[in-house]
Scaffold this active site. Structure first.
Site, PDB file in Angstrom:
ATOM      1  CB  ILE A 482       2.051  -4.053 -13.084  1.00  0.00           C
ATOM      2  CG1 ILE A 482       2.260  -2.695 -12.400  1.00  0.00           C
ATOM      3  CG2 ILE A 482       0.913  -4.800 -12.429  1.00  0.00           C
ATOM      4  CD1 ILE A 482       1.032  -1.771 -12.524  1.00  0.00           C
ATOM      5  N   GLY A 483       5.654  -4.432 -13.512  1.00  0.00           N
ATOM      6  CA  GLY A 483       6.766  -3.858 -14.256  1.00  0.00           C
ATOM      7  C   GLY A 483       7.396  -2.705 -13.506  1.00  0.00           C
ATOM      8  N   GLY A 525       1.260   0.478  -3.986  1.00  0.00           N
ATOM      9  CA  GLY A 525       1.859  -0.845  -3.853  1.00  0.00           C
ATOM     10  C   GLY A 525       3.087  -0.905  -2.968  1.00  0.00           C
ATOM     11  CB  ALA A 526       6.385   0.751  -3.152  1.00  0.00           C
ATOM     12  CB  ILE A 642      13.987   7.414  -3.842  1.00  0.00           C
ATOM     13  CG1 ILE A 642      13.228   8.693  -4.213  1.00  0.00           C
ATOM     14  CG2 ILE A 642      14.150   6.503  -5.060  1.00  0.00           C
ATOM     15  CD1 ILE A 642      11.761   8.501  -4.585  1.00  0.00           C
ATOM     16  CG  LEU A 643      11.639   2.011  -1.061  1.00  0.00           C
ATOM     17  CD1 LEU A 643      10.492   1.032  -1.257  1.00  0.00           C
ATOM     18  CD2 LEU A 643      12.335   1.747   0.275  1.00  0.00           C
ATOM     19  CD  GLU A 718      -1.594   5.926 -10.342  1.00  0.00           C
ATOM     20  OE1 GLU A 718      -1.514   5.958  -9.101  1.00  0.00           O
ATOM     21  OE2 GLU A 718      -2.629   5.637 -10.948  1.00  0.00           O
TER      22      GLU A 718
HETATM   23 MO1  MOS Z   1      -3.863   2.364 -11.570  1.00  0.00          MO
HETATM   24  S1  MOS Z   1      -4.658   3.549 -13.019  1.00  0.00           S
HETATM   25  O1  MOS Z   1      -4.765   2.474 -10.205  1.00  0.00           O
HETATM   26  O2  MOS Z   1      -3.403   0.935 -12.157  1.00  0.00           O
END
Ligand code: MOS
Length: 757
Positions: A482-483, A525-526, A642-643, A718
């Site tokens: 997502i960027g 995700g990562a 940190i990747l 986040e």
């Molecule tokens: Mo997030 S606020 O779980 O994209």
């Protein structure tokens, strides 16, 4: 020992980091395609042929029903091929269906399925035409008569009319010890209330979709964060098997939680394309994004801190009311991280919901703590100030040794280390303990800090990997970028594990037909996608090693395969080596394939897992106008290994900037006359821009966390926003002595309390 002869599982390989790729600030592998326009976002997809253009028509009331709708003029307008309304839309499943479905994001998301209007902007028609201009023009010709019902829009009137969350990710209540007694007995008491407003995702890329039916199979190109959940949602909506829905989302211009579920542009494009037998695409306008997609709930939070004479907390309570929408329940769990953050033997947190007639409140970057830390981290600053203790020292005094609510050990916790590192780098010692001491011309200058914490999650995932005879590795995974840099970190992991140049890795993600991954959300995700890829890469290594040592033509014949290493495109054992291309071309003409898996180990839940950090901020407050300017800001984070120092830092900085926005400019309000959002574009909804962000930097301290995943990483997407706005608030106080608790701190709120010149 048998263990010595086992094939490596991956953790050691990442640890070894032979290529040096892990951690390096590798440029985005998709960067070139993005800046040259070759990266096709959903609305730009050409592969389905020329698409028709759809335009969503939204209701102009917030609650009631469509009593009559007249589409004749629109249907007669030039280029129009279809106008869908609730009167002619095909049958769909009930919202959230099928019955019993527990995952809101995977449930049916029908549109135009009834005459009911649930919020301002709720779609009432969808106009499809040959061109965008024709569709937009015809949309203006659709007229509706409504039967309007009274709606509830004012959060502040609903604070006594609250319910307990039933579907929240975080438990609605927690309690340890006897808060009431401990607070009453505490020699130092703080009891303050903090208010945060509605905020918007404001992604760069609007919500957009292109639908193309191939026979009875739907190809839906749509900017979305969670491919598999969206696939299920669309399949449930149209009541067709999952395998007849393919969701493609190769490039996404920002999600932040605003693209977790399907919205009208996707469902209605799919509906129209099916009926017309032609591709249909639609994008929401910026105004429609504000009125029709998700937003962050407003909150009102009461914090009570009881401390002993030395500044140790004896009692801590964080109780929040947030709004949800009648459409579906969503809880901004404001106290979720307060549960993890500070030691106090007696504690209470609670979340309650006030129901409004708004579009569905939704997860927005760090849902819960992004709002919650705007209160707890200011309250801690207030307590420190009241007791004459340095803000870092009061946090050090209250640093827990285990999770204070469930007693679990932390998987790793370097919160105080981040504060100490940040303090040294930022020059925290220059801060004047007493506020309002540093005036330079017409500006008051001050420093503030806050803690940062964000939970670390892992989700099940799979990943396909194909090592080809020409020496390329092809990754296939229903993952999204997502960027955040997913393409790049996956390429780094594969390149490191297989000993290939990063340019020889093909990352194919963004397609629901690939092996399942959780997608982008919750900062998982990562770790999830990367772990599945690492597993696949280790399986490919094992296949290659076995192939080589059993192949008489290989220089590695007869060597122990467990000790194979990979580098420079070669497989190496001892002082023998063979290029992978040569081995595969000779002995594996189809290349080597493996399916990797990320499995959440049962003992994952034995630990309290979070990433941590500290924000430091210097502001200038104009003594004549109350304007607040950021002068410097530094975030120091501990988020596991940190990747990629570039993409991770980028995430941290982006989050921090959002925190500055929360503190100074970002707010939305509901117009009580219409139930619509007052700000519906980026002129009215004020995001920080470059000129607002001076000297902002972020860095990561060394940390590895082996309790979560073999990469030893934690999510970073986040973390940066968590606490950032509170550091700004605390800096404003230090500069001026003005303590504000009603975000954002616009000049009109600051000015009346400024000390005299
Ligand atoms: Mo997030 S606020 O779980 O994209």
């Amino acid at each position: 020992m048998a263990d010595d002869l086992a094939f490596p599982t991956g953790a050691e390989v990442i640890e070894e980091n032979r290529s040096g790729l892990i951690g390096r600030a590798v440029d985005r592998v998709d960067g070139g395609a993005k800046v040259t326009g070759r990266a096709a976002y959903s609305y730009e997809i050409q592969e389905a042929g020329q698409a028709l253009y759809g335009y969503v028509v939204g209701a102009t009331i917030a609650r009631g029903r469509v009593a009559a709708i007249d589409t004749a003029a629109a249907e007669a307008a030039p280029g129009v091929v279809l106008v869908l309304t609730h009167k002619n839309a095909p049958p769909q499943a009930e919202p959230g269906g099928p019955p019993g479905n527990a995952n809101r994001l995977a449930g049916a998301k029908p549109y135009l399925y009834s005459d009911e209007v649930k919020h301002f902007g709720d779609p009432i028609a969808f106009v499809v035409a040959e061109t965008f201009e024709q569709a937009r023009d015809a949309a203006s010709l659709v007229s509706a008569r409504y039967e309007e019902a009274a709606g509830v829009f004012d959060f502040s009137t609903q604070l006594d009319n609250v319910t307990k969350p039933e579907k929240a990710f975080s438990p609605p209540d927690s309690a340890v010890g006897d808060f009431d007694a401990a607070f009453a007995a505490a020699p130092v008491q703080l009891d303050e209330t903090y208010i945060t407003p509605i905020q918007a995702h404001a992604q760069m890329e609007p919500h957009a979709a292109l639908a193309h039916w191939d026979g009875d199979k739907l190809n839906l190109f749509v900017g979305c964060q969670l491919l598999k959940a969206s696939q299920a949602s669309v399949a449930h909506t149209f009541q067709i098997p999952h395998d007849r829905v393919r969701i493609v989302s190769r490039y996404i211009g920002g999600g932040f939680g605003g693209k977790l579920c399907m919205y009208a542009e996707a469902i209605l494009s799919a509906m129209a394309a099916r009926q017309l037998g032609r591709p249909v695409k639609a994008a929401l306008t910026r105004q429609q994004m504000f009125q029709e997609t998700g937003h962050r709930s407003a909150s009102i939070q009461r914090i009570r801190l009881g401390a002993d004479k030395d500044g140790r907390l004896t009692a801590l309570a964080h109780e929040g009311v947030v709004h949800t929408s009648r459409m579906w329940e969503f809880t901004e769990s404001v106290g979720a991280q307060t549960r993890r953050l500070y030691a106090a033997p007696n504690r209470r947190t609670s979340h309650r919901l006030a129901t409004l007639d708004l579009p569905g409140a939704e997860a927005v970057r760090a849902p819960g703590e992004a709002s919650g830390m705007l209160s707890i981290e200011v309250a801690m600053d207030e307590l420190a100030d009241r007791m004459g203790i340095d803000p870092i020292e009061i946090r050090r005094l209250n640093e827990p040794t285990v999770d204070p609510e469930n007693g679990k050990p932390y998987s790793s916790r370097n919160l105080i280390a981040c504060m100490d590192e940040g303090a040294a780098r930022f020059g925290w010692s220059q801060r004047k303990a007493k506020p309002g001491q540093d005036r330079r011309g017409e500006w008051w200058i001050g420093l503030g800090m806050s803690a940062s914490i964000r939970s670390n999650y892992l989700q099940p995932a799979k990943c396909g990997l194909h090592l080809t005879t020409d020496g390329r590795a092809v990754i296939r995974q229903a993952m999204t970028d997502i960027g955040t840099g997913t393409y790049t970190i996956l390429a780094q992991i594969a390149a490191e594990a297989l000993g290939l140049p990063i340019d020889d890795i093909d990352v194919e993600i963004g397609d629901s037909s690939f092996p399942p991954a959780p997608g982008s959300g919750g900062s998982f995700g990562a770790a999830s996608a990367g772990t599945a890829l690492l597993d696949a890469a280790m399986k490919v290594r094992e296949l290659a090693a076995k192939l080589a040592v059993e192949d008489q033509a290989s220089p590695l014949f007869g060597q122990p395969p467990e000790t194979a290493t990979f580098g420079g495109g070669q497989i190496l054992i001892g002082n023998h080596a063979e290029p992978l291309t040569k081995l595969l071309q000779r002995s594996a003409p189809d290349g080597l394939k493996a399916m990797g898996e990320c499995v959440v180990a049962p003992n994952y839940f034995d630990y309290s897992q979070h990433a941590h950090g500290a924000h430091f901020c210097e502001v200038a407050v104009n003594a004549l106008t109350g304007e607040v300017r950021l002068r410097r800001m530094l975030g120091v984070f501990a988020a596991g290994r940190i990747l990629n120092d570039k993409t991770a830092r980028s995430q941290a900085i982006g989050g921090m900037i959002w925190g500055v926005g929360q503190a100074l400019t970002e707010e939305n309000h509901v117009d009580p006359r219409y139930g619509s959002f007052e700000s519906q574009d980026l002129a009215g909804y004020h995001l920080p821009v470059h000129a607002d962000i001076a000297n902002l930097d972020a860095l990561f301290i060394a940390e590895e966390d082996d309790k979560g995943n073999p990469l030893k990483i934690k999510g970073v997407g986040e973390l940066g926003i968590c606490g950032a706005g509170a550091a700004v608030a605390n800096a404003i106080y230090n500069a001026t002595g003005v303590r504000l608790r009603d975000y954002p701190f616009t000049p009109d709120k600051v000015f009346p309390f400024l000390p005299p010149m």
